[in-house]
Design a protein around this motif. Structure first.
Motif, PDB file in Angstrom:
ATOM      1  N   HIS A 115       1.053   5.989  14.401  1.00 41.26           N
ATOM      2  CA  HIS A 115       2.319   5.411  14.850  1.00 41.26           C
ATOM      3  C   HIS A 115       2.738   4.158  14.078  1.00 41.26           C
ATOM      4  O   HIS A 115       3.901   3.775  14.132  1.00 41.26           O
ATOM      5  CB  HIS A 115       2.246   5.052  16.337  1.00 41.26           C
ATOM      6  N   HIS A 116       1.805   3.514  13.391  1.00 39.92           N
ATOM      7  CA  HIS A 116       2.092   2.254  12.705  1.00 39.92           C
ATOM      8  C   HIS A 116       1.515   2.297  11.297  1.00 39.92           C
ATOM      9  O   HIS A 116       0.381   2.742  11.095  1.00 39.92           O
ATOM     10  CB  HIS A 116       1.495   1.068  13.470  1.00 39.92           C
ATOM     11  N   SER A 117       2.279   1.787  10.341  1.00 37.29           N
ATOM     12  CA  SER A 117       1.847   1.821   8.943  1.00 37.29           C
ATOM     13  C   SER A 117       0.877   0.710   8.588  1.00 37.29           C
ATOM     14  O   SER A 117       0.297   0.721   7.499  1.00 37.29           O
ATOM     15  CB  SER A 117       3.069   1.730   8.021  1.00 37.29           C
ATOM     16  N   ASP A 118       0.682  -0.257   9.495  1.00 36.61           N
ATOM     17  CA  ASP A 118      -0.156  -1.411   9.179  1.00 36.61           C
ATOM     18  C   ASP A 118      -1.302  -1.608  10.162  1.00 36.61           C
ATOM     19  O   ASP A 118      -1.904  -2.680  10.209  1.00 36.61           O
ATOM     20  CB  ASP A 118       0.696  -2.687   9.152  1.00 36.61           C
ATOM     21  N   ILE A 119      -1.638  -0.585  10.940  1.00 35.61           N
ATOM     22  CA  ILE A 119      -2.695  -0.709  11.941  1.00 35.61           C
ATOM     23  C   ILE A 119      -3.742   0.374  11.690  1.00 35.61           C
ATOM     24  O   ILE A 119      -3.416   1.533  11.444  1.00 35.61           O
ATOM     25  CB  ILE A 119      -2.131  -0.589  13.368  1.00 35.61           C
ATOM     26  N   LEU A 120      -5.017  -0.020  11.756  1.00 37.54           N
ATOM     27  CA  LEU A 120      -6.101   0.934  11.583  1.00 37.54           C
ATOM     28  C   LEU A 120      -7.234   0.635  12.554  1.00 37.54           C
ATOM     29  O   LEU A 120      -7.337  -0.461  13.110  1.00 37.54           O
ATOM     30  CB  LEU A 120      -6.611   0.955  10.151  1.00 37.54           C
ATOM     31  N   LEU A 121      -8.068   1.645  12.747  1.00 38.36           N
ATOM     32  CA  LEU A 121      -9.164   1.633  13.706  1.00 38.36           C
ATOM     33  C   LEU A 121     -10.473   1.785  12.947  1.00 38.36           C
ATOM     34  O   LEU A 121     -10.549   2.518  11.963  1.00 38.36           O
ATOM     35  CB  LEU A 121      -8.975   2.792  14.696  1.00 38.36           C
ATOM     36  N   SER A 122     -11.516   1.099  13.409  1.00 37.64           N
ATOM     37  CA  SER A 122     -12.838   1.264  12.802  1.00 37.64           C
ATOM     38  C   SER A 122     -13.903   1.367  13.883  1.00 37.64           C
ATOM     39  O   SER A 122     -13.761   0.826  14.979  1.00 37.64           O
ATOM     40  CB  SER A 122     -13.149   0.087  11.871  1.00 37.64           C
ATOM     41  N   ASN A 145      -3.360   6.555   4.587  1.00 39.37           N
ATOM     42  CA  ASN A 145      -2.348   5.965   5.445  1.00 39.37           C
ATOM     43  C   ASN A 145      -1.292   7.023   5.769  1.00 39.37           C
ATOM     44  O   ASN A 145      -0.874   7.783   4.900  1.00 39.37           O
ATOM     45  CB  ASN A 145      -1.703   4.761   4.753  1.00 39.37           C
ATOM     46  N   LYS A 146      -0.850   7.066   7.035  1.00 40.23           N
ATOM     47  CA  LYS A 146       0.061   8.117   7.475  1.00 40.23           C
ATOM     48  C   LYS A 146       1.506   7.881   7.043  1.00 40.23           C
ATOM     49  O   LYS A 146       2.333   8.787   7.126  1.00 40.23           O
ATOM     50  CB  LYS A 146       0.013   8.236   9.006  1.00 40.23           C
ATOM     51  N   TYR A 147       1.827   6.652   6.573  1.00 38.32           N
ATOM     52  CA  TYR A 147       3.208   6.319   6.209  1.00 38.32           C
ATOM     53  C   TYR A 147       3.364   5.905   4.747  1.00 38.32           C
ATOM     54  O   TYR A 147       4.447   6.033   4.191  1.00 38.32           O
ATOM     55  CB  TYR A 147       3.738   5.193   7.114  1.00 38.32           C
ATOM     56  N   ARG A 148       2.304   5.408   4.154  1.00 38.87           N
ATOM     57  CA  ARG A 148       2.342   4.987   2.754  1.00 38.87           C
ATOM     58  C   ARG A 148       1.525   5.989   1.934  1.00 38.87           C
ATOM     59  O   ARG A 148       0.293   5.964   1.971  1.00 38.87           O
ATOM     60  CB  ARG A 148       1.787   3.569   2.617  1.00 38.87           C
ATOM     61  N   PRO A 149       2.162   6.888   1.194  1.00 39.89           N
ATOM     62  CA  PRO A 149       1.474   8.040   0.587  1.00 39.89           C
ATOM     63  C   PRO A 149       0.386   7.672  -0.407  1.00 39.89           C
ATOM     64  O   PRO A 149      -0.528   8.477  -0.628  1.00 39.89           O
ATOM     65  CB  PRO A 149       2.611   8.801  -0.112  1.00 39.89           C
ATOM     66  N   ASN A 150       0.448   6.493  -1.015  1.00 43.93           N
ATOM     67  CA  ASN A 150      -0.504   6.138  -2.060  1.00 43.93           C
ATOM     68  C   ASN A 150      -1.580   5.171  -1.592  1.00 43.93           C
ATOM     69  O   ASN A 150      -2.345   4.664  -2.412  1.00 43.93           O
ATOM     70  CB  ASN A 150       0.246   5.518  -3.245  1.00 43.93           C
ATOM     71  N   VAL A 151      -1.638   4.935  -0.302  1.00 43.31           N
ATOM     72  CA  VAL A 151      -2.566   3.940   0.238  1.00 43.31           C
ATOM     73  C   VAL A 151      -3.652   4.632   1.051  1.00 43.31           C
ATOM     74  O   VAL A 151      -3.374   5.548   1.835  1.00 43.31           O
ATOM     75  CB  VAL A 151      -1.819   2.916   1.111  1.00 43.31           C
TER      76      VAL A 151
END
Length: 375
Positions: A290-297, A238-244
């Motif tokens: 750009h968003h900490s809660d959005i991902l692409l698959s 994750n680009k904003y949450r370092p441990n996720v």
């Protein structure tokens, strides 16, 4: 939606340039990557809104991944099927400016360190992860993920079947190994953390995800079983949450992990799961820049999907206690792109302009640019 077709080649990955908002690099292979040539294509988004190829390099073997040099705006490294990595300068003609040749089998991925920009990583079907510098042909470090079940097997003496009355007696017990198939040693992806230049993750066919800390002189690794014995095809920080981080697998699911919650016996606690994210195996997972809660698959079911991680509230910056599996209205899916007509292997978010633009490529030879956050 923009489209470019690579005649005779199947796309394996695409990446936006970190320097130019209108430039992309695409790694592709002939004959679906089974045998034959590969091609590195440099695409530009023209002012009239068309995708045009401005440069291409033909290689002797298939290309499976690509990464821009974070120190040089004109250089691209590619992962090749003959076990080598090749560094190209897109201003020069035909030949690579450097070749890195230590892997024994196909190189499946390559990734440039976003913080310590003097090195990049690669992973291979030979079961190793290597760290490289573009200034030397020998690798800086070789890492081999070894979960506890592998260490147990390596320490065991071979079992010699006994004979009784000239009849060979086979052992009655079998060792229960995760994902007992020919792909268990393949490391599909390795990637540096965007928060810590010394953290590295990789995922492999034995269903394990491994975290390395390059500062550890003993190469201590943390392994956890990620997809219940099925192959793990992709992983991303994750680009904003370092441990996720998120993983994607052959079980058609996407799982989200907090690697601070690793427990004993090669296990971790999954903080969110998107069950049946696709109809077939999930080939790639990428968090939004750009968003900490959005991902692409992307998936072998020929679709790309945009997801909300319902376990996290980006406004309050805290966990919600929810999971996508309990969202019966759509599993947290906010957009589906289904223009591809074959397996979708690669995709990348654009860091430029309005958030939400994605480039994707697949076995149909098409490269599409589309907005996954519209509506």
């Amino acid at each position: 939606m923009l489209k470019y077709h690579m005649q005779g080649f199947s796309g394996y990955n695409v990446q936006y340039s970190p320097y130019f908002d209108n430039k992309l690099a695409v790694a592709s292979a002939s004959n679906y990557g089974l045998v034959g040539n590969g091609r590195l294509s440099i695409l530009d988004i023209a002012p009239n809104g068309q995708l045009i190829e401005t440069k291409s390099f033909l290689t002797q073997d298939c290309l499976f991944d690509i990464a821009w040099n974070e120190q040089h705006e004109k250089q691209v490294v590619v992962a090749q099927g003959d076990g080598s990595l090749r560094l190209f300068d897109i201003d020069l003609a035909k030949y690579p400016i450097a070749i890195f040749n230590e892997h024994k089998k196909e190189v499946m991925s390559c990734n440039w360190n976003l913080i310590n920009k003097t090195m990049f990583t690669s992973s291979s079907w030979d079961g190793t992860v290597k760290i490289w510098s573009p200034t030397r042909k020998e690798s800086l470090l070789t890492l081999r993920p070894t979960p506890k079940w592998k260490k147990h097997l390596d320490s065991m003496e071979p079992i010699i079947p006994k004979r009784r009355n000239n009849i060979q007696i086979q052992p009655s017990h079998k060792i229960n190994m995760p994902n007992n198939n020919n792909n268990k040693d393949c490391i599909y992806q390795s990637q540096f953390s965007p928060h810590d230049p010394n953290l590295l993750i990789c995922c492999s066919g034995d269903s394990y995800t491994t975290i390395f800390d390059l500062r550890d002189p003993y190469n201590t690794q943390r392994n956890f079983l990620s997809h219940a014995g099925m192959e793990v095809l992709s992983a991303d920080f994750n680009k904003y949450r370092p441990n996720v981080l998120a993983t994607a697998g052959v079980d058609n699911s996407i799982r989200i992990w907090d690697f601070r919650m690793l427990v004993a016996r090669d296990a971790a606690i999954c903080i969110n799961e998107i069950v049946n994210a696709h109809d077939l195996a999930v080939r790639k997972v990428v968090w939004s820049p750009h968003h900490s809660d959005i991902l692409l698959s992307t998936s072998y079911d020929m679709s790309c999907k945009i997801w909300n991680d319902l376990s996290y509230d980006p406004i309050q910056q805290r966990k919600t206690g929810k999971t996508n599996s309990l969202d019966f209205t759509g599993n947290g899916c906010r957009f589906i792109m289904n223009q591809h007509t074959e397996f979708v292997f690669g995709a990348d978010w654009s860091m430029w302009g309005q958030p939400g633009y994605v480039a994707s490529t697949g076995w149909d030879g098409n490269v599409f640019i589309w907005n996954g956050l519209r509506g």
